[in-house]
Each structure stands twice: as structure tokens, then as C-alpha cells.
Design a protein around this motif. Structure first.
Motif, short mmCIF file in Angstrom:
data_model
loop_
_atom_site.label_atom_id
_atom_site.label_comp_id
_atom_site.label_asym_id
_atom_site.label_seq_id
_atom_site.Cartn_x
_atom_site.Cartn_y
_atom_site.Cartn_z
N ASP A 65 -1.51 -0.91 -4.15
CA ASP A 65 -2.96 -0.72 -4.11
C ASP A 65 -3.33 0.63 -3.49
N ASP A 66 -4.50 1.10 -3.86
CA ASP A 66 -5.07 2.30 -3.20
C ASP A 66 -4.13 3.50 -3.27
N HIS A 92 -8.99 -0.78 -9.02
CA HIS A 92 -9.10 -1.40 -7.69
C HIS A 92 -10.55 -1.19 -7.22
N GLY A 121 -7.63 -5.13 2.99
CA GLY A 121 -6.63 -4.91 1.96
C GLY A 121 -7.20 -4.06 0.89
N HIS A 161 -13.95 0.61 -3.46
CA HIS A 161 -13.29 -0.43 -2.67
C HIS A 161 -14.31 -1.47 -2.21
N HIS A 201 0.87 -1.17 0.00
CA HIS A 201 0.00 0.00 0.00
C HIS A 201 0.91 1.22 0.00
ZN LIG Z 1 -7.29 -1.87 -1.31
#
Ligand SMILES: [Zn+2]
Length: 487
Positions: free
Chosen positions: A242-243, A356, A487, A360, A160
Motif C-alpha cells: 500500500d501507499d 488506494h 493503514g 487516502h 507498506h
Molecule cells: Zn494506506
């Protein structure tokens, strides 16, 4: 009741400047004087352009007679005949031997031996010199020894947003446990990359593992394995993050604030300092990995970088571009343009971009209707800015099916495939999970975060193939690391 609030050009690129051909008017001067005048003007133009060309490098040379062409890179007039005796300024000037050699050395370092040879041979004088000839010899020597990577054994690791200021992330607020679980600190990331480099790992693109080709037998396209050729002892791996949205909740907790474009034209990050001023520097994975690659170019296979996965509800890359910010973000249109520019900059730099989901959402659990709605939002509000993608990184790692290959009658798979996705990534703690179907590639990813390292050190070591977790674990972390929270 979601509405389309804004209009976007599909491509996300500024439209090319259009140039209109200037028509020559009939002159009032007598013919001999006219010819002399024209010759003089042409001579002056040739001299001026020669001067311009000497001052510019090959790749930055714009069309110097833009007014006489109909499009950039088109040196001819609309009817296809040369406009005048002016030399073709769109032919790039030759790079120096030194430039060529250093480009070719980089190709060699990044395992693209044919490209290195072609670069040297593009300049016969360089090829005749010892420096050029020996580079070609080194390429020819190593080529027969290369090992084709077994794509079923390629590991995929993910992160992340990296913690830059551990004092701010671990300050006993309500977010601390979440950060401790699912985030990785800058020093941990750097140690991991160095150790993986020392163990022979080499970054590849997910598109290097498999790609689509035309299928003349059954029509349409099919997925085929890629040929990743590396020297003996090297191991391919894929990296993702991610994110990469710099969510509102992370504000003030020791993270970067956004991705931007640096003075060198490469992607970098911005961060807010103690006194509220904004500084540019290496405050997240993109520039930190790029710094590492400057020192270790052979950590990347042919320029591969990682996959950057984004949601949409807080905007993209730290810019509050979602329609929900209409009215509260006065710079929303400029920010949308910034996101387009940053996305292009990332792609040009070798990064791949992924969905993604917009909100979320758990694509394995939500209803089919919700899934459709969420993906449409991502496509309209994020894909329209960053240029669309064929990679889906499932939020929470939650896949739409069990480990068996996706079946054609899986409604979710059908829908996502129809929306353009071909690469599907879940989360899996085994060293590798690679599944190639007729028309998709599926990959498991390993979270290299606080929780994983703590588990490795105290319960079961699952990352021994990559590094020793205890050598990496940041002493600034509160212990024990509490437990996986998402996650
Ligand atoms: Zn995520």
C-alpha cells in the motif's frame, strides 16, 4: 474547485511512429540498366538485412524496412500485397536451443507445464534431444498430480514501504511510532518471504483467483473461479503493498525515494545516500522480491508478482505529478512520463496496480459526494498515468459494508463498480477472507507489520501459519511497539 490542469493521452503509451510509404519515381535510365540497378540494390539490401538479423535477438528486432511499411509489424503494403522480393524481416529469428530450454525450465519451475511442453516442441531438434525429452516427461508426470487450489482458503498479506535504514526510521522523531506500527523492515520482509517459501507458499495474482467472463444467459459479464493448479503441498497466496508513493513526510527517514527502471529494463528503486547522491538498488519490495525470485523462481505461479496500490495527493511512485505541484515541480511533465513508463514496466514484469484512493480517504465513512470526488481525482490524476485498474485497496482497510456480500442496492458499491472496480480488498486478521459475488471478488488482507508481529509475540499469535514472529522481528525496533495508528 478542482480544475483539469493538464492534458493526457488516455493510453499512456507513446504513439507508434508512423511510417509513410515511399513512392518510387520514374527513372531516367533505360529499361535494362534500370532492372540491373534494381537487382543490385535488392541484393545489397538482402545482404545488409541478413547481417542485421544475425546481430539481434528475436524479441528486440524492429521492422528493418520501416520506411516501406505502414505500421510496425505489418510487413505488407497498404493494399495488402507484398511490397517487394525482400524477405519478411518481421519474422523473428529462432531462439537458440539453449535459450528455449532455459525458458522452458522457467515455465516448469513456475508451474506452467503446458507452456513448457509447447516451448520444447516448438523446436523439433530440441524435442528429440534428451534434455528436451526429459523436460517434457517431467511435465507429463507432474500434471496429473496437481491440486486445484480452494480459492476460499487463499491468504492475502500486505506491506507498506519497507524500512531500509532502521537508524533513520527509529530516531525518536514524531514519525517513529507510526513506522514501528505499520511498516516492515527489509530484513523482516526477506525472512518472511523465505519462511513462507519454505512452507510451500506460492505467489498468485488476484486475477488468478477469479476473473470475469461473458455471461450469455443474463448478458454482461460474471465472475468465475480461476483454476490455480499447484503440486501437492503448495499453497497459493496474494501479496500487496500500500501507499507506494514515497510520501513527502518519509523524506530522510530511511526509505527509497522512488521506483525507476533499471539498466536491465526491470523495475528497481532509488535512494538518497548520506552525502545526498542518489543510488539505484533494491530499496523496496518490488526489486527485493524480484531478487528473491531470481533465486527461487518457483515462489511465483506463472510469473505472478504483487499488487502495488497508490494514492495520488503526493504524486505516484515518488514522482510529484499531482496538479498541486504545478509551479513547484519544474520537471512535472517529465515526471508524468516517468510514471507512465514505470507503470508499464511494472505491468510487463508481472505486477498489478491498484487504487488506494486519491487522498487516502475512508470510503466507508466519507459522504457519497466526497467518495465520488475522491475517486474522480484518482482516475484523472493517477489512473490516467498508470493505465487504470479494476482493483481497489481500501485506505485504513475500511470497507464500504459489513462482511455480508455487497448488495446491488449499496450505493457505494454501485458507484465503484460502475467506475470499473471488480476486486475489493479490506484488512482482516483472519487467515483468509475471500468472497466471490456474481460480479465482484472481495478479499481480506493481513498486515505483516511491526504491530502485528509484536502482538503475535506478546498477546495472540495470528501468523503462525506463515512464520514464527519472534524469528522475524527486527531487533532494531523500539519496544513495545505502541499500537495501531492507521493503514
Ligand atoms: Zn494506506
Amino acid at each position: 474547485m478542482e480544475k483539469q490542469y493538464y492534458h493526457l493521452s488516455g493510453s499512456g503509451y507513446p504513439s507508434h511512429r508512423r511510417h509513410h510509404r515511399r513512392r518510387r519515381r520514374r527513372s531516367r535510365f533505360p529499361l535494362p540498366l534500370r532492372i540491373t540497378l534494381i537487382l543490385l540494390i535488392l541484393l545489397a539490401l538482402v545482404l545488409m538485412i541478413g547481417k542485421l538479423r544475425r546481430g539481434k535477438s528475436a524479441d528486440s528486432l524492429p521492422s528493418a524496412h520501416g520506411e516501406e511499411t505502414l505500421g510496425e509489424g505489418n510487413p505488407q503494403s497498404s493494399d495488402g500485397t507484398p511490397e517487394s522480393s525482400i524477405p519478411d524481416e518481421t519474422t523473428p529469428s529462432q531462439p537458440s536451443e539453449e535459450q528455449l530450454l532455459s525458458e522452458a525450465e522457467l515455465k516448469f519451475a513456475q508451474y506452467d507445464y503446458d507452456a513448457a511442453i509447447a516451448l520444447v516442441n516448438s523446436n523439433p531438434e530440441l524435442a528429440a534431444k534428451e534434455a528436451g525429452a526429459s523436460l517434457i516427461r517431467r511435465c507429463e508426470e507432474i500434471k496429473p498430480t496437481l491440486v486445484r487450489q480452494d480459492i476460499s482458503q487463499i491468504t492475502h498479506v500486505f506491506f507498506h514501504t519497507l524500512i531500509i535504514d532502521t537508524a533513520k526510521a527509529f530516531d525518536n522523531d514524531s514519525r517513529q511510532n507510526g513506522y514501528n506500527d505499520v511498516m516492515t523492515t527489509k530484513s523482516e520482509f526477506e525472512k518472511m518471504m523465505l519462511e513462507m517459501y519454505n512452507r510451500g507458499y506460492v505467489l498468485v495474482r488476484i486475477h488468478d483467483i477469479a476473473h470475469e467472463i461473458d455471461d450469455p444467459e443474463q448478458g454482461g459479464k460474471k465472475m468465475v473461479e480461476g483454476d490455480i493448479l499447484l503440486p501437492e503441498g503448495k499453497k497459493a497466496f496474494v501479496l500487496s503493498q500500500d501507499d507506494v508513493n514515497y510520501y513527502e513526510y518519509m523524506d530522510g527517514d530511511g526509505f527509497a525515494k522512488d521506483i525507476t527502471i533499471g539498466a536491465d529494463g526491470k523495475p528497481t528503486t532509488e535512494m538518497v545516500t548520506e552525502d545526498g547522491s542518489v543510488v539505484t538498488g533494491s530499496f523496496d519490495m518490488v526489486p527485493i522480491l524480484n531478487d528473491f525470485l531470481k533465486e527461487h523462481p518457483d515462489f511465483s505461479y506463472r510469473g505472478a508478482k504483487g499488487i502495488i496500490a497508490v494514492t495520488g495527493y503526493n504524486g505516484v511512485f515518488g514522482y510529484r505529478t499531482d496538479p498541486s505541484y504545478e509551479g513547484t515541480n519544474p520537471n512535472i511533465e517529465a515526471d508524468r512520463q516517468k510514471v507512465r513508463d514505470v507503470a508499464q514496466c511494472l505491468r510487463d514484469d508481472g505486477w498489478e496496480l491498484a487504487s488506494h484512493s486519491w487522498g487516502h480517504r475512508n470510503y466507508g465513512k466519507i459522504s457519497m459526494e466526497e467518495l465520488r470526488e475522491d475517486n474522480e481525482k484518482w482516475q484523472e490524476r493517477v489512473g490516467s498515468l498508470i493505465g487504470g485498474t479494476d482493483i481497489l485497496i481500501y485506505p485504513f482497510g475500511a470497507d464500504i459494508a459489513d462482511w455480508h456480500p455487497y448488495k446491488a442496492d449499496n450505493e457505494r458499491f454501485q458507484y465503484l463498480w460502475g467506475s470499473g472496480f471488480r476486486y475489493f480488498c479490506n484488512v482482516d486478521s483472519s487467515p483468509y477472507f475471500v468472497q466471490m459475488g456474481k460480479d465482484f471478488l472481495r478479499m481480506g488482507r493481513r498486515n505483516l507489520d511491526g504491530y502485528r508481529m509484536w502482538q503475535d509475540m506478546t498477546v495472540k499469535n495470528r501468523t503462525a501459519d506463515l512464520f514464527n514472529a519472534s524469528d522475524i522481528f527486527d531487533s532494531a525496533r523500539p519496544t513495545p511497539v505502541p499500537g495501531y495508528t492507521g493503514g
